[in-house]
Write an enzyme that holds these catalytic residues in place. Structure first.
Site, PDB file in Angstrom:
ATOM      1  N   SER A 110     -22.444 -35.986 -21.829  1.00 10.11           N
ATOM      2  CA  SER A 110     -21.526 -34.992 -22.505  1.00 10.11           C
ATOM      3  C   SER A 110     -21.164 -35.138 -24.006  1.00 10.11           C
ATOM      4  CB  SER A 110     -20.012 -35.133 -21.771  1.00 10.11           C
ATOM      5  OG  SER A 110     -19.933 -34.759 -20.348  1.00 10.11           O
ATOM      6  N   GLY A 111     -20.603 -35.912 -24.581  1.00  8.74           N
ATOM      7  CA  GLY A 111     -20.556 -36.013 -25.853  1.00  8.74           C
ATOM      8  C   GLY A 111     -21.417 -36.984 -26.687  1.00  8.74           C
ATOM      9  N   ASP A 114     -21.250 -42.836 -25.799  1.00  8.89           N
ATOM     10  CA  ASP A 114     -21.098 -44.200 -25.145  1.00  8.89           C
ATOM     11  C   ASP A 114     -21.879 -45.200 -26.003  1.00  8.89           C
ATOM     12  OD1 ASP A 114     -21.705 -45.011 -21.912  1.00  8.89           O
ATOM     13  OD2 ASP A 114     -22.843 -46.438 -23.330  1.00  8.89           O
ATOM     14  N   CYS A 175     -11.078 -39.803 -32.064  1.00 10.10           N
ATOM     15  CA  CYS A 175     -12.341 -39.127 -32.748  1.00 10.10           C
ATOM     16  C   CYS A 175     -12.511 -37.810 -32.248  1.00 10.10           C
ATOM     17  CB  CYS A 175     -13.262 -40.377 -32.479  1.00 10.10           C
ATOM     18  SG  CYS A 175     -15.009 -39.683 -33.094  1.00 10.10           S
ATOM     19  N   GLY A 181     -16.358 -35.461 -20.845  1.00  8.59           N
ATOM     20  CA  GLY A 181     -16.965 -36.103 -19.768  1.00  8.59           C
ATOM     21  C   GLY A 181     -16.877 -37.531 -19.625  1.00  8.59           C
ATOM     22  N   HIS A 183     -15.155 -39.667 -21.575  1.00  9.45           N
ATOM     23  CA  HIS A 183     -13.819 -39.970 -22.307  1.00  9.45           C
ATOM     24  C   HIS A 183     -12.785 -39.879 -21.059  1.00  9.45           C
ATOM     25  CE1 HIS A 183     -11.007 -41.003 -25.246  1.00  9.45           C
ATOM     26  NE2 HIS A 183     -10.132 -40.021 -24.959  1.00  9.45           N
ATOM     27  N   ILE A 240     -19.124 -34.627 -13.281  1.00 16.25           N
ATOM     28  CA  ILE A 240     -17.857 -33.783 -13.297  1.00 16.25           C
ATOM     29  C   ILE A 240     -18.309 -32.612 -14.018  1.00 16.25           C
ATOM     30  CG2 ILE A 240     -15.512 -33.800 -14.233  1.00 16.25           C
ATOM     31  CD1 ILE A 240     -16.368 -37.013 -13.782  1.00 16.25           C
ATOM     32  N   TYR A 475     -15.309 -48.641 -23.878  1.00 18.19           N
ATOM     33  CA  TYR A 475     -15.719 -49.661 -24.868  1.00 18.19           C
ATOM     34  C   TYR A 475     -16.994 -50.214 -24.206  1.00 18.19           C
ATOM     35  CZ  TYR A 475     -11.678 -48.754 -27.768  1.00 18.19           C
ATOM     36  OH  TYR A 475     -10.684 -48.264 -28.711  1.00 18.19           O
TER      37      TYR A 475
HETATM   38  C1  FAD Z   1     -16.414 -42.418 -32.740  1.00 23.30           C
HETATM   39  C2  FAD Z   1     -16.086 -43.020 -31.454  1.00 23.30           C
HETATM   40  C3  FAD Z   1     -14.695 -42.856 -31.437  1.00 23.30           C
HETATM   41  C4  FAD Z   1     -13.947 -43.354 -30.172  1.00 23.30           C
HETATM   42  N1  FAD Z   1     -12.740 -43.383 -30.121  1.00 23.30           N
HETATM   43  C5  FAD Z   1     -12.299 -43.374 -28.848  1.00 23.30           C
HETATM   44  C6  FAD Z   1     -10.830 -43.563 -28.786  1.00 23.30           C
HETATM   45  O1  FAD Z   1     -10.229 -43.242 -29.710  1.00 23.30           O
HETATM   46  N2  FAD Z   1     -10.230 -43.835 -27.348  1.00 23.30           N
HETATM   47  C7  FAD Z   1     -11.060 -44.127 -26.370  1.00 23.30           C
HETATM   48  O2  FAD Z   1     -10.474 -44.316 -25.195  1.00 23.30           O
HETATM   49  N3  FAD Z   1     -12.248 -44.116 -26.540  1.00 23.30           N
HETATM   50  C8  FAD Z   1     -12.823 -43.902 -27.513  1.00 23.30           C
HETATM   51  N4  FAD Z   1     -14.431 -43.827 -27.921  1.00 23.30           N
HETATM   52  C9  FAD Z   1     -15.156 -44.359 -26.513  1.00 23.30           C
HETATM   53  C10 FAD Z   1     -15.172 -43.186 -25.817  1.00 23.30           C
HETATM   54  O3  FAD Z   1     -14.131 -42.950 -25.205  1.00 23.30           O
HETATM   55  C11 FAD Z   1     -16.510 -43.411 -24.927  1.00 23.30           C
HETATM   56  O4  FAD Z   1     -17.748 -43.581 -25.417  1.00 23.30           O
HETATM   57  C12 FAD Z   1     -16.723 -42.305 -23.994  1.00 23.30           C
HETATM   58  O5  FAD Z   1     -17.101 -42.458 -22.585  1.00 23.30           O
HETATM   59  C13 FAD Z   1     -17.437 -40.954 -24.541  1.00 23.30           C
HETATM   60  O6  FAD Z   1     -17.638 -40.047 -23.831  1.00 23.30           O
HETATM   61  P1  FAD Z   1     -18.910 -38.960 -24.209  1.00 23.30           P
HETATM   62  O7  FAD Z   1     -18.899 -37.600 -22.959  1.00 23.30           O
HETATM   63  O8  FAD Z   1     -18.775 -38.453 -25.523  1.00 23.30           O
HETATM   64  O9  FAD Z   1     -19.971 -39.923 -24.141  1.00 23.30           O
HETATM   65  P2  FAD Z   1     -21.301 -39.915 -23.012  1.00 23.30           P
HETATM   66  O10 FAD Z   1     -22.288 -40.971 -23.814  1.00 23.30           O
HETATM   67  O11 FAD Z   1     -21.927 -38.522 -23.004  1.00 23.30           O
HETATM   68  O12 FAD Z   1     -20.888 -40.541 -21.643  1.00 23.30           O
HETATM   69  C14 FAD Z   1     -20.393 -41.753 -21.555  1.00 23.30           C
HETATM   70  C15 FAD Z   1     -20.729 -42.253 -19.946  1.00 23.30           C
HETATM   71  O13 FAD Z   1     -20.156 -41.111 -19.263  1.00 23.30           O
HETATM   72  C16 FAD Z   1     -20.935 -40.598 -18.263  1.00 23.30           C
HETATM   73  N5  FAD Z   1     -20.638 -38.953 -18.298  1.00 23.30           N
HETATM   74  C17 FAD Z   1     -20.706 -38.295 -19.382  1.00 23.30           C
HETATM   75  N6  FAD Z   1     -20.510 -37.009 -18.845  1.00 23.30           N
HETATM   76  C18 FAD Z   1     -20.449 -36.985 -17.815  1.00 23.30           C
HETATM   77  C19 FAD Z   1     -20.052 -35.941 -16.717  1.00 23.30           C
HETATM   78  N7  FAD Z   1     -19.788 -34.713 -17.012  1.00 23.30           N
HETATM   79  N8  FAD Z   1     -20.026 -36.602 -15.281  1.00 23.30           N
HETATM   80  C20 FAD Z   1     -20.299 -37.625 -15.014  1.00 23.30           C
HETATM   81  N9  FAD Z   1     -20.529 -38.736 -15.921  1.00 23.30           N
HETATM   82  C21 FAD Z   1     -20.582 -38.547 -17.231  1.00 23.30           C
HETATM   83  C22 FAD Z   1     -22.385 -40.874 -19.092  1.00 23.30           C
HETATM   84  O14 FAD Z   1     -23.380 -40.786 -18.158  1.00 23.30           O
HETATM   85  C23 FAD Z   1     -22.095 -42.122 -19.522  1.00 23.30           C
HETATM   86  O15 FAD Z   1     -22.307 -43.077 -18.779  1.00 23.30           O
HETATM   87  C24 FAD Z   1     -14.906 -43.763 -29.048  1.00 23.30           C
HETATM   88  C25 FAD Z   1     -16.471 -43.573 -29.333  1.00 23.30           C
HETATM   89  C26 FAD Z   1     -16.891 -43.364 -30.456  1.00 23.30           C
HETATM   90  C27 FAD Z   1     -18.287 -43.276 -30.499  1.00 23.30           C
END
Ligand code: FAD
Ligand code: NAG
Ligand code: NAG
Ligand code: NAG
Ligand code: NAG
Ligand code: NAG
Length: 539
Positions: A110-111, A114, A175, A181, A183, A240, A475
Site C-alpha cells: 500500500s504505502g 514496511d 508520518c 493498508g 498501518h 484489504i 515496527y
Molecule cells: C517514515 C515512517 C513513519 C512511521 N510512523 C509510524 C507511526 O507514527 N505510527 C505507527 O504506528 N507506525 C509508523 N510507521 C510504521 C508503519 O505503520 C508500518 O510500516 C505500516 O505497516 C506501513 O503501512 P504501508 O501501507 O505504508 O506499508 P506496506 O509496506 O505497503 O505494507 C506493510 C505490510 O502490510 C501489508 N499490506 C499492505 N497493504 C495491504 C493491504 N491492502 N491488504 C493486506 N495487506 C497489506 C504488506 O504486505 C506488508 O506486510 C512508520 C513507518 C515509516 C517508514
C-alpha cells in the site's frame, strides 16, 4: 592457480544447468500466470494496463515509487517478476485466483513503509500487488465516518477530513506518507492514542478479498476475521481494499511544543520525572520523548539530548497549568507553545513548517529517503536514575541509534488486550522505538548501522518487557525471527508471533487456519496455519 579441480568444474556446471532449468520453469510459470490474469480481465476494466514486467520501460520507476527504505533499493535486492498496479477490485480478485492456483508468492503493497521491505521484497520468486491507484477517501461528516481505500496515505486521510471539518480528526501515525493498508491492518498509533487508542480501534467495517477471491464486508466475513484484520496484519489473511473508520472529535485549537534539554541542562532529572508522569497525565496530552547524541557545549564532547515533543488537545493556558502542576521540571513556557488547528499540528509533527499550505499532505513522496533499521520494546516500570545514566553512556559510545519513548496509559490502558489482536495495553508505561538512519549504500554500511542498533537493544534488556520481550508489529523487525522459505511453519511463526501478539497469537492462528488453510497469504513474518494443516499439505 588457474586450474580448476574436477569437482569444482562439475559443481559449477551443474549449478549453471540447474539455474538454466530453474529459469525455464520459472519463466513458464510466470507466463502461465500472466495468461491467467489476462483471461480473468473484465472488458469494463482491462487488466493489461495495470501489468508491469521487467521488460516494461516504467517497471523500475513503478517499483521504486514506493520503496521507503533505501536499504532495499540496491541492485542486489530481489525484484518482483511482475507488478500489478490494481485500479479495480477485479484486478485483485484475478491476482489472488491466478496466484493461488499456481502457489505463487504475492506481496501486497500500500504505502511501502514496511521497515523490512516485506511488501516488495522476497527471498522466493514473487510479484507485487500495488494498491496506490486505489486511494479514494470518502468522508461522511454527518455520520462521523469515512470509507478509506488502503492505497491512500495518512496525509490524504487527514487532508480529506480537514477539508470537511475543523473539529474532526483520526488517530493514526505522524508520518503523512505512511499507507493505510499496512498501518491500519497492523494497528497504527499516533499522538492521539492516549485519548482514542490505535487506528485499528477505530475501524468499523472493511472491504476485503479473501483466499477464494470473494469480496467481503464485515457482515459477510464474520466477526472473527474482522477481528483479525484490525491489528493482526493484513498480509496473513487477504487483501484489504478499504476500511470504514470512525472519525474522532478534536478541538478547534490544539497546542504543540518541542522542548530540548541536554544532560548539562538536567535532562536526567527531567527524563526521570517524565517517566513517572507521562502515562498518567490527562489523556488529551501526549508527550513523546526523543533521545539522541549531539555535540556538547563543552568542545569535543558528546551529550545526550532529550526532546519532548507534544500534542495537547486543548489550548496553551490549560496545557501550561497541567505542566506546572504535573511536570514542572521541564519548565515549559508560553513561548514554547504553538496553537494551531489539528491539521496544522499534523504538519508540525511531520517537521513541515506549520504555515505551509495543507495540500502538502497530498504529497505521496517523503521529504527525505534514507536506509534504515527499526526495533521496538515495551517498558513496564520506570528505569532507575543510575540505569538512565548507564543508557546515556552507552548511547554516547554507539552514537548512531536514537530512541523514541512513546507514552501509553489513558485509553490505551482501558481497552482490553483481547479487543483486537494488538495486545499491548494496560501495564505498559511506554514503547521504545530504536532508530538508525544512514545515507551510505551497500551491505557494509547496513551491517554497521544494524549492528549498532542491536547493541543498544541488547543493552536495554534489563529495563524492558520479558517472557516474551514484546514488540510492535508495525515496527517490523526480522531479528525477531522469520520463516525464510516464505512458508511459515507454526513453530517458527510462534517465535515472532508471541512477541507481536502475546496471548492473541493463538486466536490469529485459529482464524488463519480457517480462512486460508492452504496458507496462500504469507510472508516472512506472517501468521502460520495450525501444524495439522501443514502436514495435510504434504500428504
Ligand atoms: C517514515 C515512517 C513513519 C512511521 N510512523 C509510524 C507511526 O507514527 N505510527 C505507527 O504506528 N507506525 C509508523 N510507521 C510504521 C508503519 O505503520 C508500518 O510500516 C505500516 O505497516 C506501513 O503501512 P504501508 O501501507 O505504508 O506499508 P506496506 O509496506 O505497503 O505494507 C506493510 C505490510 O502490510 C501489508 N499490506 C499492505 N497493504 C495491504 C493491504 N491492502 N491488504 C493486506 N495487506 C497489506 C504488506 O504486505 C506488508 O506486510 C512508520 C513507518 C515509516 C517508514
Ligand atoms: C533507487 O535506485 C535506483 C537505481 O540505482 C536509482 O536510480 C534511484 O535514484 C534510487 N532511489 C533513491 C530514492 O535513491
Ligand atoms: C448517515 O449515513 C446514512 C447512510 O449512508 C445516510 O443516509 C444518512 O443521511 C447519514 N446521516 C447523516 C446525519 O448524515
Ligand atoms: C539544573 O538543576 C540545578 C539544581 O536543581 C539548578 O540549579 C540548575 O539551574 C538547573 N539547570 C538548568 C539549565 O535548568
Ligand atoms: C560536532 O563536533 C565535531 C568536532 O568535535 C564537528 O566536526 C562537527 O561538525 C560538530 N557537529 C555539529 C552538528 O556541530
Ligand atoms: C542524509 O542526507 C541528507 C541530505 O543530504 C541529510 O539531510 C541527512 O541528515 C543525512 N542523514 C543521515 C542519517 O546522515
Amino acid at each position: 592457480m588457474g586450474i580448476l579441480r574436477p569437482v569444482a568444474v562439475v559443481t559449477t556446471l551443474s549449478t549453471i544447468l540447474l539455474s538454466i532449468l530453474w529459469r525455464a520453469t520459472l519463466d513458464l510459470a510466470q507466463e502461465t500466470f500472466l495468461q491467467c490474469l489476462l483471461e480473468n480481465s473484465l472488458r469494463s476494466h482491462p487488466i493489461s494496463a495495470a501489468i508491469y514486467t521487467p521488460q516494461s520501460s516504467s517497471y523500475s520507476s513503478v517499483l521504486e515509487s514506493y520503496i521507503r527504505n533505501l536499504r532495499f533499493n540496491e541492485t542486489s535486492t530481489p525484484k518482483p517478476f511482475l507488478i500489478l498496479t490494481a485500479s479495480h477490485e477485479s484486478h485483485i480478485q484475478a491476482a489472488v485466483l491466478c496466484a493461488k492456483k499456481q502457489d505463487i508468492q504475492m506481496k501486497v503493497r500500500s504505502g511501502g513503509h514496511d521497515y523490512e521491505g516485506l511488501s516488495y521484497v522476497s527471498t522466493v520468486p514473487f510479484f507485487v500487488l500495488d494498491m496506490f491507484n486505489l486511494r479514494s477517501v470518502d468522508v461522511d461528516i454527518g455520520n462521523e465516518t469515512a470509507w478509506v481505500q488502503t492505497g491512500a496515505t495518512l496525509g490524504e486521510v487527514y487532508y480529506r477530513i480537514a477539508e470537511r471539518s475543523n473539529i474532526h480528526g483520526f488517530p493514526a501515525g505522524v508520518c503523512p506518507t505512511v499507507g493505510v493498508g499496512g498501518h491500519l491492518s497492523g494497528a497504527g498509533y499516533g499522538n492521539m492514542m492516549r485519548k482514542y487508542g490505535v487506528s485499528a480501534d477505530n475501524i468499523i467495517d472493511a472491504q476485503f478479498i479473501d483466499a477464494n477471491g470473494r469480496l467481503l464486508d464485515r457482515k459477510s466475513m464474520g466477526e472473527e476475521l474482522f477481528w483479525a484484520i484490525r491489528g493482526g496484519g493484513g498480509a496473513s489473511f487477504g487483501v484489504i481494499l478499504a476500511y470504514k473508520i470512525k472519525l474522532v472529535r478534536v478541538p478547534q485549537k490544539v497546542t504543540s511544543f518541542q522542548v530540548e534539554r541536554t544532560l548539562e541542562e538536567n535532562a536526567t532529572d527531567i527524563v526521570d520525572q517524565w517517566q513517572h508522569v507521562a502515562d498518567k497525565l490527562p489523556e488529551e496530552l501526549f508527550i513523546r520523548l526523543a533521545l539522541d547524541v549531539v555535540n556538547s557545549s563543552r568542545s569535543g564532547e558528546k551529550t545526550v539530548r532529550a526532546s519532548f515533543i507534544s500534542l495537547f488537545l486543548g489550548d496553551s493556558e490549560t496545557l501550561l497549568s497541567i505542566m506546572n502542576e504535573r511536570f514542572p521540571k521541564l519548565g515549559l513556557s508560553k513561548s514554547d507553545c504553538i496553537e494551531t488547528s489539528w491539521v496544522r499540528s499534523v504538519l508540525f509533527w511531520a517537521d513541515i513548517p506549520i504555515e505551509t499550505k495543507i495540500d502538502v499532505l497530498l504529497d505521496r513522496t517523503p521529504q527525505t529517503l534514507v536506509s534504515l533499521k527499526r526495533k521496538s520494546d515495551y517498558v513496564k516500570e520506570p528505569i532507575p536514575k543510575a540505569g538512565l545514566e548507564g543508557i546515556w553512556k552507552r548511547m554516547i559510545e554507539l552514537q548512531v541509534p536514537k530512541m523514541f519513548f512513546n507514552p501509553y496509559g489513558g485509553k490505551m490502558a482501558e481497552i482490553p488486550s483481547t479487543k483486537i489482536p494488538f495486545p499491548h495495553r494496560a501495564g505498559n508505561l511506554w514503547k521504545i522505538q530504536y532508530l538508525a538512519n544512514w545515507n551510505e549504500s551497500g551491505i557494509e554500511a547496513a551491517n554497521h548501522h544494524i549492528g549498532l542498533t542491536r547493541k543498544l537493544y541488547d543493552y536495554m534488556t534489563p529495563f524492558v518487557s520479558r517472557n516474551p520481550r514484546e514488540a510492535y508489529l508495525n515496527y517490523r523487525d526480522v531479528d525477531l525471527g522469520t520463516s525464510y522459505n516464505g512458508k511459515p511453519v507454526y513453530s517458527e511463526g510462534r517465535v515472532y508471533g508471541i512477541r507481536y501478539f502475546k496471548g492473541n497469537f493463538d486466536r490469529l492462528v485459529q482464524i488463519k487456519s480457517k480462512v486460508d488453510p492452504s496458507n496462500f497469504f504469507r510472508n516472512e513474518q506472517s501468521i502460520p496455519v495450525l501444524p495439522y494443516q501443514e502436514n495435510r499439505d504434504d500428504q
